[in-house]
Design an enzyme around this catalytic site. Structure first.
Site, short mmCIF file in Angstrom:
data_model
loop_
_atom_site.label_atom_id
_atom_site.label_comp_id
_atom_site.label_asym_id
_atom_site.label_seq_id
_atom_site.Cartn_x
_atom_site.Cartn_y
_atom_site.Cartn_z
N GLU A 337 60.52 49.67 57.51
CA GLU A 337 60.38 50.82 56.61
C GLU A 337 61.65 51.68 56.53
O GLU A 337 61.56 52.91 56.51
CB GLU A 337 59.19 51.69 57.06
C1 ACM Z 1 55.03 49.32 61.01
O1 ACM Z 1 53.79 49.45 61.02
N1 ACM Z 1 55.79 50.16 60.33
C2 ACM Z 1 55.67 48.25 61.75
#
Ligand code: ACM
Length: 524
Positions: A337
Site C-alpha cells: 500500500e
Molecule cells: C496489508 O494488509 N496491507 C498487508
C-alpha cells in the site's frame, strides 16, 4: 451398569464403585481425545488399553542429546501444575520402568518436524528425526490427556491417554501468525502467551509487524528518536511502547525454545509516518518538514523519500541492527500500500532494499506488491490481496506465503455483530476461515511454490490480550490445520465436531474465544 466395569472394578466393586465409573468416563474421554486432535495427524491408529500418568512415571531421554533433556524438562514442566507431580527426567537406561521415552531416530522420512508416537499401557515412546518433531509430539500428548491438564492449579485426574500409534508431519514448512504491534502495542508477556498458543497448534512462525504509520516498536540504537518519539503513541492516542533490543532478544529466545522463528517486519517505503515524524529528513516533501504522529487508521498516505540517499543509509542501519539480533533467516520489508510512492521509484526502492537485506544475511519477505519489482531468487512474496501478484512472484522464481485477506485476516469480524474488528475484506466466520485449500487459492499456482501460511491479526481495533484471543480463537486452530494436515479428506462437517470438543481445552487454557453458532461447543 456392571457390564461396563473392568475386572479390577468388579473385584472391588462396592467400595470403589464411584471411582470405577469415573474411570470408565475417563477411558471414554481418552478414546475420544485420540480422534479429536487439532491439527489432525497424518495417520493415527487406536490401540488397546491406556497409559496412565502416576507418581511413578518418569520421562527418559538420551542424556547425550542436550535438546532431548531440555524437551523432557519442558514436558515435565507442562504436566506439573495440574497433576501436582514433579515427573523426573532420567537418562534412558532400557529398564522396564513406566515411562515416556523421548528418542531421536535415524528415520529421516519424518523430516525436520515429524514424529512417531507409540502409546501402550506400560510405556509411551516418542521418536523424531529432529528435536522439533519431539516438540510437536509433546503438543500431541497434551491434547491426548484430559483437557484439565492445561489448568494452572492442581486437578484430580486420572491422567489417562488412550493407547495407539500416531505418525505425523506437516504439509507446509512454514505455519504461523502475524501480530501487528504497531497499531496497538503489546508487551513481552502478551507476546510470550501468543507464542505459547501458536506452539500448542504446532505453528513455527511469528511475524511481528514492528513499524507502521502509528508507531515504531523496536529500539534502533543509531536512530533513537524512532522509539523515543515514534513509539510514544498508538491508534486512539494511547501511550504506545516499544521493545528494547534486549526485550526483542528475550522474545526471540522464548520463541526459539518453542521452535518458533520470529520474522521481523519493518514496513517501507509506505506505512512509515512514525519514522518520518521522528526523522523528517527521510521525507521528500519540503512543505512538511515536521510530520505529526498519527493515531488514526487510514492507510496509504506516507512514503520515505526513495530518491534520497539518506533513506538508504537509514534502511541499512535498521536492517543491520535488527538482523544482528534475529537468528531466523528472514527480514520482512513490508512494501504494501505505498500509494503515494511513484511506481518507478517504488520498484527501484524494493530492488535496492532487497540487496541491503541480503547483504546482512537475510532472505527478503515482502507483501505481494513487491512482486511488481525485480525479485531476487530467494525473495518471498506474502500474498494478501492482489491475485495477479502471486503469479508475478512465481514467474520470477519466488516462493509464496499465503495470507489471503478474505480468508486469513483474523481482524475481520466474524459477522456484522462482532464487537471488534473491521470488515473491508469481508466477514470471516469460523467455517469461512477453515474452508479453503492452498492448492486452489490462486489460479495455476500450485503448492510447490508455497512455503506456507501466516494468519495476520491487524490491531486497529484490538486493545489487549483478551481482544487478541477473541479474534484469533477459534480461527487459528483451523489455520494451523490447513498448514499442518493433509488437505485430502478435509471437511468442515468433520472438523467442527473436533473444534466443538476442543472448547474444553480452550477453556482450560483460559482462552477468551468466540462461541460461533456454527459449532456445537462441548463444554456447554
Ligand atoms: C496489508 O494488509 N496491507 C498487508
Amino acid at each position: 451398569m456392571f457390564k461396563r466395569l473392568t475386572p479390577f472394578c468388579m473385584l472391588f466393586a462396592l467400595p470403589i464403585l464411584h471411582a470405577c465409573q469415573s474411570g470408565n468416563a475417563a477411558e471414554e474421554a481418552a478414546r475420544q481425545a485420540f480422534t479429536s486432535l487439532i491439527p489432525r495427524p497424518v495417520e493415527a491408529s487406536p490401540g488397546e488399553g491406556f497409559f496412565t500418568l502416576t507418581d511413578s512415571t518418569v520421562i527418559s531421554a538420551d542424556k547425550n542429546v542436550p535438546q532431548l533433556e531440555r524437551l523432557g524438562s519442558y514436558l515435565s514442566g507442562l504436566l506439573q501444575p495440574s497433576t501436582g507431580m514433579a515427573i523426573p527426567v532420567k537418562a534412558e537406561d532400557g529398564s522396564g520402568r513406566h515411562r515416556i521415552r523421548l528418542m531421536l531416530t535415524s528415520d529421516s522420512a519424518l523430516g525436520q518436524e515429524g514424529y512417531f508416537l507409540q502409546i501402550a499401557d506400560s510405556m509411551i515412546t516418542l521418536q523424531a528425526h529432529q528435536p522439533a518433531g519431539i516438540f510437536y509430539g509433546i503438543q500431541t500428548l497434551r491434547q491426548l490427556l484430559p483437557p484439565s491438564i492445561e489448568k494452572k492449579e492442581r486437578q484430580p485426574g486420572p491422567w489417562l491417554l488412550a493407547a495407539g500409534t500416531i505418525r505425523d508431519q506437516p504439509a507446509f514448512a512454514l505455519r504461523g501468525s502475524m501480530l501487528d504491534v504497531a497499531r496497538h502495542f503489546f508487551g513481552v508477556a502478551d507476546i510470550k502467551r501468543y507464542i505459547d498458543l501458536l506452539a500448542y497448534y504446532k505453528m513455527n512462525t511469528l511475524h511481528l509487524h514492528l513499524s507502521d504509520d502509528q508507531g515504531w516498536r523496536i529500539e534502533i540504537k543509531k536512530w533513537p528518536r524512532l522509539t523515543e518519539y515514534g513509539g510514544s503513541t498508538q491508534v486512539g492516542g494511547g501511550k504506545g511502547g516499544f521493545y528494547t533490543q534486549e526485550q526483542y532478544k528475550e522474545i526471540v529466545q522464548y520463541a526459539a525454545d518453542r521452535f518458533i522463528t520470529i520474522i521481523p517486519e519493518i514496513d517501507m517505503p509506505g506505512h512509515t509516518n512514525a519514522a518520518l515524524a521522528s526523522y523528517p529528513e527521510l521525507n521528500c516533501n519540503p512543505k512538511d518538514p515536521n510530520p505529526k504522529l498519527y493515531t488514526g487508521i487510514e492507510v496509504g498516505f506516507s512514503t520515505f523519500c526513495t530518491t534520497n540517499e539518506k533513506v538508504y543509509g537509514f534502511v541499512e542501519d535498521v536492517v543491520q541492527e535488527i538482523a544482528a539480533i534475529t537468528p531466523g533467516p528472514y527480514f520482512h520489508m513490508g512494501g504494501d500500500e505505498s500509494h503515494v510512492t511513484p511506481k518507478e521509484e517504488y520498484i527501484q526502492f524494493v530492488n535496492r532494499v532487497q540487496g541491503i537485506i541480503n547483504k546482512h544475511g537475510k532472505q527478503v519477505i515482502g507483501w505481494d506488491e513487491i512482486a511488481t519489482a525485480t525479485l531476487l531468487p530467494n525473495s518471498i512474496a506474502q500474498y494478501w490481496s492482489d491475485s495477479t501478484n502471486p503469479k508475478r512472484a512465481v514467474q520470477q522464481g519466488a516462493k509464496l506465503i499465503l495470507s489471503p485477506a478474505k480468508r486469513a485476516y483474523m481482524d475481520m469480524q466474524y459477522d456484522s455483530t462482532t464487537r471488534l474488528g473491521l470488515h473491508w475484506a469481508g466477514y470471516i466466520e469460523v467455517d469461512d476461515a477453515y474452508n479453503w485449500d492452498p492448492a486452489t487459492l490462486v489460479d495455476s499456482v500450485g503448492t510447490e511454490h508455497m512455503l506456507g501460511i501466516v494468519a495476520p491479526l491487524w490491531t486497529e481495533t484490538i486493545l489487549n490480550m483478551e481482544d487478541i484471543e477473541y479474534m484469533v480463537f477459534p480461527r487459528l486452530p483451523g489455520y494451523a490445520e490447513i498448514g499442518w494436515s493433509p488437505a485430502n479428506g478435509r471437511s468442515w462437517d468433520e472438523y467442527k465436531q473436533r473444534l466443538g470438543r476442543h472448547a474444553r481445552q480452550m477453556q482450560a487454557m483460559d482462552i477468551n474465544f468466540y462461541r460461533s453458532a456454527r459449532v456445537a461447543w462441548a463444554d456447554k
